[in-house]
Motif scaffolding. Sequence first.
Motif, PDB file in Angstrom:
ATOM      1  N   MET A   7       0.799  -1.221   0.000  1.00 12.71           N
ATOM      2  CA  MET A   7       0.000   0.000   0.000  1.00 12.71           C
ATOM      3  C   MET A   7       0.837   1.280   0.000  1.00 12.71           C
ATOM      4  SD  MET A   7      -3.096   0.412  -0.428  1.00 12.71           S
ATOM      5  CE  MET A   7      -4.507   1.411  -0.177  1.00 12.71           C
ATOM      6  N   PRO A   8       1.885   1.409   0.816  1.00  9.23           N
ATOM      7  CA  PRO A   8       2.676   2.642   0.754  1.00  9.23           C
ATOM      8  C   PRO A   8       3.344   2.854  -0.606  1.00  9.23           C
ATOM      9  CG  PRO A   8       3.202   1.402   2.745  1.00  9.23           C
ATOM     10  CD  PRO A   8       2.315   0.531   1.898  1.00  9.23           C
ATOM     11  N   ILE A   9       3.782   1.774  -1.237  1.00  9.06           N
ATOM     12  CA  ILE A   9       4.385   1.884  -2.567  1.00  9.06           C
ATOM     13  C   ILE A   9       3.328   2.332  -3.571  1.00  9.06           C
ATOM     14  CG2 ILE A   9       5.521   0.613  -4.435  1.00  9.06           C
ATOM     15  CD1 ILE A   9       6.623  -1.268  -2.187  1.00  9.06           C
ATOM     16  N   PHE A  10       2.140   1.728  -3.481  1.00  8.27           N
ATOM     17  CA  PHE A  10       1.044   2.105  -4.368  1.00  8.27           C
ATOM     18  C   PHE A  10       0.704   3.585  -4.194  1.00  8.27           C
ATOM     19  CE2 PHE A  10      -3.492   2.896  -4.926  1.00  8.27           C
ATOM     20  CZ  PHE A  10      -3.663   2.524  -6.247  1.00  8.27           C
ATOM     21  N   ASN A  11       0.575   4.022  -2.952  1.00  9.22           N
ATOM     22  CA  ASN A  11       0.242   5.429  -2.696  1.00  9.22           C
ATOM     23  C   ASN A  11       1.308   6.371  -3.231  1.00  9.22           C
ATOM     24  OD1 ASN A  11      -2.261   5.000  -1.481  1.00  9.22           O
ATOM     25  ND2 ASN A  11      -1.347   4.679   0.519  1.00  9.22           N
ATOM     26  N   GLU A  21      -1.679  -8.017  -9.347  1.00  8.34           N
ATOM     27  CA  GLU A  21      -2.787  -8.285  -8.422  1.00  8.34           C
ATOM     28  C   GLU A  21      -2.707  -7.402  -7.181  1.00  8.34           C
ATOM     29  OE1 GLU A  21       0.076 -11.857  -8.018  1.00  8.34           O
ATOM     30  OE2 GLU A  21      -0.863 -10.820  -9.672  1.00  8.34           O
ATOM     31  N   LEU A  22      -1.484  -7.107  -6.713  1.00  8.98           N
ATOM     32  CA  LEU A  22      -1.350  -6.217  -5.557  1.00  8.98           C
ATOM     33  C   LEU A  22      -1.734  -4.783  -5.925  1.00  8.98           C
ATOM     34  CD1 LEU A  22       1.832  -7.472  -3.701  1.00  8.98           C
ATOM     35  CD2 LEU A  22      -0.445  -7.203  -2.736  1.00  8.98           C
ATOM     36  N   ARG A  23      -1.329  -4.306  -7.090  1.00 10.98           N
ATOM     37  CA  ARG A  23      -1.676  -2.934  -7.489  1.00 10.98           C
ATOM     38  C   ARG A  23      -3.184  -2.779  -7.615  1.00 10.98           C
ATOM     39  NH1 ARG A  23       2.541  -3.826 -11.230  1.00 10.98           N
ATOM     40  NH2 ARG A  23       1.068  -3.699 -12.959  1.00 10.98           N
ATOM     41  N   ILE A  24      -3.854  -3.763  -8.203  1.00 12.81           N
ATOM     42  CA  ILE A  24      -5.312  -3.687  -8.350  1.00 12.81           C
ATOM     43  C   ILE A  24      -5.988  -3.725  -6.989  1.00 12.81           C
ATOM     44  CG2 ILE A  24      -7.346  -4.932  -9.217  1.00 12.81           C
ATOM     45  CD1 ILE A  24      -5.566  -5.681 -11.672  1.00 12.81           C
ATOM     46  N   ARG A  25      -5.543  -4.620  -6.132  1.00  9.07           N
ATOM     47  CA  ARG A  25      -6.148  -4.715  -4.801  1.00  9.07           C
ATOM     48  C   ARG A  25      -5.864  -3.468  -3.963  1.00  9.07           C
ATOM     49  NH1 ARG A  25      -8.138  -9.854  -3.957  1.00  9.07           N
ATOM     50  NH2 ARG A  25      -7.493 -11.365  -5.510  1.00  9.07           N
ATOM     51  N   CYS A  26      -4.685  -2.883  -4.124  1.00  5.57           N
ATOM     52  CA  CYS A  26      -4.382  -1.618  -3.442  1.00  5.57           C
ATOM     53  C   CYS A  26      -5.323  -0.512  -3.913  1.00  5.57           C
ATOM     54  CB  CYS A  26      -2.932  -1.208  -3.684  1.00  5.57           C
ATOM     55  SG  CYS A  26      -1.703  -2.130  -2.741  1.00  5.57           S
ATOM     56  N   ALA A  27      -5.575  -0.468  -5.211  1.00  7.74           N
ATOM     57  CA  ALA A  27      -6.486   0.549  -5.748  1.00  7.74           C
ATOM     58  C   ALA A  27      -7.882   0.394  -5.161  1.00  7.74           C
ATOM     59  CB  ALA A  27      -6.526   0.468  -7.275  1.00  7.74           C
ATOM     60  N   ILE A  28      -8.335  -0.845  -5.036  1.00 14.26           N
ATOM     61  CA  ILE A  28      -9.664  -1.094  -4.450  1.00 14.26           C
ATOM     62  C   ILE A  28      -9.670  -0.696  -2.980  1.00 14.26           C
ATOM     63  CG2 ILE A  28     -11.327  -2.904  -3.828  1.00 14.26           C
ATOM     64  CD1 ILE A  28     -10.370  -4.360  -6.444  1.00 14.26           C
ATOM     65  N   ALA A  29      -8.645  -1.116  -2.233  1.00 11.94           N
ATOM     66  CA  ALA A  29      -8.576  -0.760  -0.809  1.00 11.94           C
ATOM     67  C   ALA A  29      -8.504   0.749  -0.636  1.00 11.94           C
ATOM     68  CB  ALA A  29      -7.368  -1.431  -0.156  1.00 11.94           C
TER      69      ALA A  29
END
Length: 83
Positions: free
Chosen positions: A14-18, A36-44
Amino acid sequence: MLPTVTVQQLKEAMPIFNALVGRLVHLSPEQLPSRELRIRCAIADFILNSQEGTLEDRVYGLVSGMPLDVGTILPPQNGKRRN
């Protein structure tokens, strides 16, 4: 269908995504979280931080529309989750 990830993987990504969304960092493809992590981070991020509707509205909207594998979500009678 996207593969599942662990809660810990999502928390760590999440911090990397943000930072990526805010354009604060530039990472090579090898340093990026998985698709899959980037997509799930976007949803979260949408659920937790969006100004669209209420948090409750966003949770209901997600839960009502997502496919579920009931065998992995609902515990059996003895209270232990199935793997």
